[in-house]
Each structure stands twice: as structure tokens, then as C-alpha cells.
Design a protein around this motif. Structure first.
Motif, short mmCIF file in Angstrom:
data_model
loop_
_atom_site.label_atom_id
_atom_site.label_comp_id
_atom_site.label_asym_id
_atom_site.label_seq_id
_atom_site.Cartn_x
_atom_site.Cartn_y
_atom_site.Cartn_z
N PRO A 177 36.05 56.46 5.94
CA PRO A 177 36.92 57.27 5.07
C PRO A 177 37.00 58.70 5.58
N GLY A 178 38.22 59.22 5.64
CA GLY A 178 38.41 60.57 6.13
C GLY A 178 38.58 60.68 7.63
N ALA A 179 38.49 59.56 8.35
CA ALA A 179 38.71 59.59 9.80
C ALA A 179 40.15 60.01 10.08
N HIS A 180 40.34 60.64 11.22
CA HIS A 180 41.68 61.07 11.63
C HIS A 180 42.16 60.13 12.72
N VAL A 181 43.26 59.43 12.45
CA VAL A 181 43.82 58.47 13.40
C VAL A 181 45.15 59.00 13.91
N ARG A 182 45.33 58.94 15.21
CA ARG A 182 46.63 59.27 15.80
C ARG A 182 47.18 58.02 16.48
N ILE A 183 48.40 57.65 16.13
CA ILE A 183 49.06 56.47 16.71
C ILE A 183 50.05 56.96 17.75
N VAL A 184 49.89 56.50 18.98
CA VAL A 184 50.71 56.95 20.10
C VAL A 184 51.42 55.77 20.74
N SER A 185 52.70 55.94 21.00
CA SER A 185 53.45 54.95 21.76
C SER A 185 54.14 55.64 22.93
N VAL A 186 54.24 54.92 24.03
CA VAL A 186 54.80 55.49 25.25
C VAL A 186 56.13 54.83 25.56
N ALA A 187 57.18 55.63 25.70
CA ALA A 187 58.48 55.14 26.12
C ALA A 187 58.57 55.23 27.64
N GLU A 188 58.76 54.10 28.27
CA GLU A 188 58.82 54.05 29.73
C GLU A 188 59.97 54.89 30.27
N ASP A 189 59.82 55.34 31.49
CA ASP A 189 60.90 55.99 32.23
C ASP A 189 61.81 54.89 32.77
N PRO A 190 63.08 54.83 32.37
CA PRO A 190 63.95 53.75 32.85
C PRO A 190 64.08 53.72 34.37
N ARG A 191 63.91 54.85 35.01
CA ARG A 191 64.01 54.87 36.48
C ARG A 191 62.87 54.12 37.14
N ARG A 192 61.75 53.96 36.42
CA ARG A 192 60.63 53.19 36.95
C ARG A 192 60.77 51.69 36.65
N LEU A 193 61.60 51.37 35.67
CA LEU A 193 61.76 49.97 35.27
C LEU A 193 62.87 49.26 36.04
N ARG A 252 67.27 55.01 28.08
CA ARG A 252 66.19 55.89 27.63
C ARG A 252 66.15 55.96 26.11
N ASP A 253 67.31 56.10 25.49
CA ASP A 253 67.37 56.18 24.02
C ASP A 253 66.82 54.89 23.39
N GLU A 254 67.17 53.75 23.98
CA GLU A 254 66.69 52.48 23.43
C GLU A 254 65.17 52.36 23.57
N LEU A 255 64.63 52.81 24.71
CA LEU A 255 63.18 52.78 24.90
C LEU A 255 62.47 53.71 23.91
N LEU A 256 63.07 54.86 23.64
CA LEU A 256 62.48 55.78 22.66
C LEU A 256 62.52 55.18 21.26
N ARG A 257 63.61 54.51 20.91
CA ARG A 257 63.69 53.88 19.59
C ARG A 257 62.62 52.78 19.47
N GLY A 258 62.43 52.03 20.56
CA GLY A 258 61.41 50.99 20.53
C GLY A 258 60.02 51.56 20.32
N ALA A 259 59.74 52.69 20.99
CA ALA A 259 58.43 53.34 20.82
C ALA A 259 58.27 53.87 19.40
N GLU A 260 59.33 54.45 18.85
CA GLU A 260 59.26 54.96 17.48
C GLU A 260 59.06 53.82 16.48
N ASP A 261 59.72 52.69 16.71
CA ASP A 261 59.55 51.53 15.82
C ASP A 261 58.11 51.02 15.89
N ALA A 262 57.53 51.00 17.10
CA ALA A 262 56.15 50.53 17.25
C ALA A 262 55.19 51.42 16.48
N VAL A 263 55.41 52.73 16.54
CA VAL A 263 54.57 53.68 15.81
C VAL A 263 54.70 53.47 14.30
#
Length: 316
Positions: A40-56, A71-82
Motif C-alpha cells: 500500500p502506498g507504493a508508487h507505480v509507473r507504467i511505461v510503454s514504448v512506441a517503436e520508431d517506424p524507420r526501424r520496423l 508513427r501516430d498509429e504506434l503511439l496510439r497503440g502504446a497509449e492504449d497499452a498504458v
């Protein structure tokens, strides 16, 4: 964690937990596991990483192509995961915040982006989900979790997607792999912070019978030395627990003489004993057996069906 299930030791070293998530069931399993073990009282940070489309996407066929929509679609996917992971903590006492990392704005790969996020936020524990032998959405499986286990500045908890038990109130059965070294003793103390008075504890040392040094040392003498080393490791761990007035069972586990190794023996023992959490040091002794080293920990991550807590040694 249920406030009524008080832990054996204070959570003073595990107050800041960073969970790395993607759009996979493995990430939701990892978040649910944290919800069960966080104080109880722990601090949790949830992080998601949106890939660079140039690497994919291969660059040559796409010279001059605008990748902003990708890029926008990858960012939306990361936001949805969070958002999905954050919903798991909606009814608890845990403080939760979120972050989306856009790799198209950085020059890092996934592992180093998470590493920097953990370091910058001063995380006490980094949690990732893992999926063995899957090809898609792989950034939290072995290809990433193993490098993180080697370079992460904090301890790391890896939760397999195949693990589905409810651990509300904390782990019920914790298995500690010990080798007698100082990092191993530190891992034992650290792991106890997640144990409650209702948690069953088991200490194991793996006697690696597959080791071959008979060309240099007579086999009976070598095996006697391994047994002596293992007994000393278990005795040291039991003494530490006795000083804390904590009871635990212990066992010396042997590998098969052929076709076996220490990582498989640890995972097999965890499965047979129905462990909810395996605790190991990321570095261990470099004596006769040399079994609790980073390479062993990495191989355990590849094959485990049980969550594994890899505890970083105390900084010198």
C-alpha cells in the motif's frame, strides 16, 4: 497487496516500481502480478514504448515516404497499452502514473530506452512480461528481457504470460536459489520483502552433476567439494533467516548427469513445488560450481513458467 497481509520485512527498498507494457496479454499479466505484490502506498509507473517506424520498415523502398501516420498509429497503440494496464490498479491504494516513450524522437533501442526510464525515474524494480518462442510483438520477450537483466540498474521481475495464478495478498510460495555468495544473501533479504506471514519459503542449492572436471580432479573428491559448498550455502541462508525469526524448508537439488543443467533444474523445481515466485541473484559465486552467474539467470528467463525476480547486488 492486501494490507492485512503484512510482509515479513519492510518494503523500504521497493517503493518505486516501473512496469514496461505493450499491447500483449503478457503485459497485463505483469501488471496484475504487481497489483498483487505492491505494498500500500507504493508508487507505480507504467511505461510503454512506441517503436520508431524507420526501424520496423526497410528504408530503401520507402525513400521519401511520409511515415507520420505509422508513427501516430504506434503511439496510439502504446497509449492504449498504458491505459489497459492502468485500469488494473483502479481500485487499489497504489499511486500510478504513466509514460509513453516515442523512439522516433530518440536514438535508442527498446532495451536502452527502458533502461534510461528506470534510471531517470530511480526505479527500485523494473517489471516486464515475457512470451517464450513468439514472433510478433516481441519487444518484451527474451530478446529484450535478457539484455535488460544484464544492464538494468535495479532489480527486475519477469512474469511469463503462461502464469495465471491469482496472488492477491502476495506470493504464497517463494523459491530462493542460493549459492552462499554475498549477492545471493542480498537476494534472499530483498525477496523476503515480498513474503508475508502466510508465504511458504523454500531454499534450494543446485548440485551440478553435469560439471566435468574429472580430467583434473578425481570425481569423488570433486563431488564431495560440491556437496560441501552446497551445504555451506544452505546453512548460511538458514542462519540469515533464523536471525530474522523466519522459518523455511531447504533442499539440495541435483542435476542429471547428462542432458541437464542448472537453469532447467531451477525451473523444474519451481514447477514441481508450485512456486509463485523464484528469487535469484544476477551475479553469484565464482568458486567450484559457478552456477549462479548472469548467464544462468538469463537462461532461466528463457524457460521459466513462474515469475522470476532477479536481484541486483548492492553497489560497491
Amino acid at each position: 497487496m492486501n494490507p492485512a497481509s503484512s510482509t515479513l520485512l519492510d518494503h523500504d527498498e521497493v517503493g518505486r516500481i516501473l512496469i514496461a507494457v505493450d499491447a500483449s496479454p503478457a503485459s497485463l499479466r505483469a501488471a496484475a502480478y504487481v497489483q498483487g505484490i505492491a505494498a500500500p502506498g507504493a508508487h507505480v509507473r507504467i511505461v510503454s514504448v512506441a517503436e520508431d517506424p524507420r526501424r520496423l520498415i526497410p528504408l530503401d523502398p520507402l525513400v521519401g515516404v511520409d511515415l507520420s501516420s505509422v508513427r501516430d498509429e504506434l503511439l496510439r497503440g502504446a497509449e492504449d497499452a498504458v491505459t489497459q494496464a492502468q485500469s488494473i490498479f483502479s481500485s487499489g491504494e497504489t499511486v500510478v502514473d504513466t509514460e509513453v516513450i516515442d523512439l522516433s524522437m530518440q536514438g535508442r533501442d527498446l532495451a536502452h530506452a527502458l533502461l534510461e526510464a528506470a534510471r531517470t525515474w530511480r526505479a527500485d524494480l523494473l517489471v516486464v512480461g515475457t512470451r517464450q518462442n513468439r514472433r510478433l510483438l516481441r519487444w518484451l520477450e527474451g530478446t529484450v528481457s535478457e539484455p535488460l537483466a544484464r544492464i538494468c540498474p535495479c532489480s527486475i521481475l519477469v512474469v511469463p504470460v503462461s502464469y495465471e495464478r491469482d496472488i492477491c495478498g502476495g506470493p504464497k510460495r517463494m523459491l530462493f536459489a542460493v549459492d552462499g555468495s554475498s549477492p545471493s544473501r542480498h537476494a534472499l533479504r530483498y525477496g523476503l520483502k515480498f513474503a508475508t506471514k502466510q508465504t511458504s519459503l523454500r531454499l534450494v542449492h543446485i548440485l551440478d552433476q553435469a560439471v566435468r572436471m574429472s580430467d583434473f580432479v578425481p570425481l569423488p573428491l570433486f563431488e564431495d567439494a560440491l556437496v560441501k559448498e552446497g551445504n555451506a550455502a544452505l546453512a548460511a541462508a538458514a542462519e540469515l533467516l533464523a536471525g530474522l525469526r523466519i522459518a523455511a524448508e531447504s533442499a539440495m537439488i541435483s542435476t542429471e548427469r547428462t542432458g541437464d543443467d542448472v537453469p532447467h533444474a531451477i525451473v523444474r523445481e519451481a514447477d514441481h513445488w508450485n512456486a509463485d515466485l523464484v528469487v535469484m541473484g544476477t551475479h553469484g559465486r565464482r568458486g567450484i560450481s559457478r552456477w549462479l552467474l548472469g548467464s544462468v539467470a538469463s537462461r532461466v528467463l528463457r524457460i521459466t513458467h513462474v515469475p522470476v525476480l532477479l536481484v541486483r547486488p548492492i553497489a560497491a
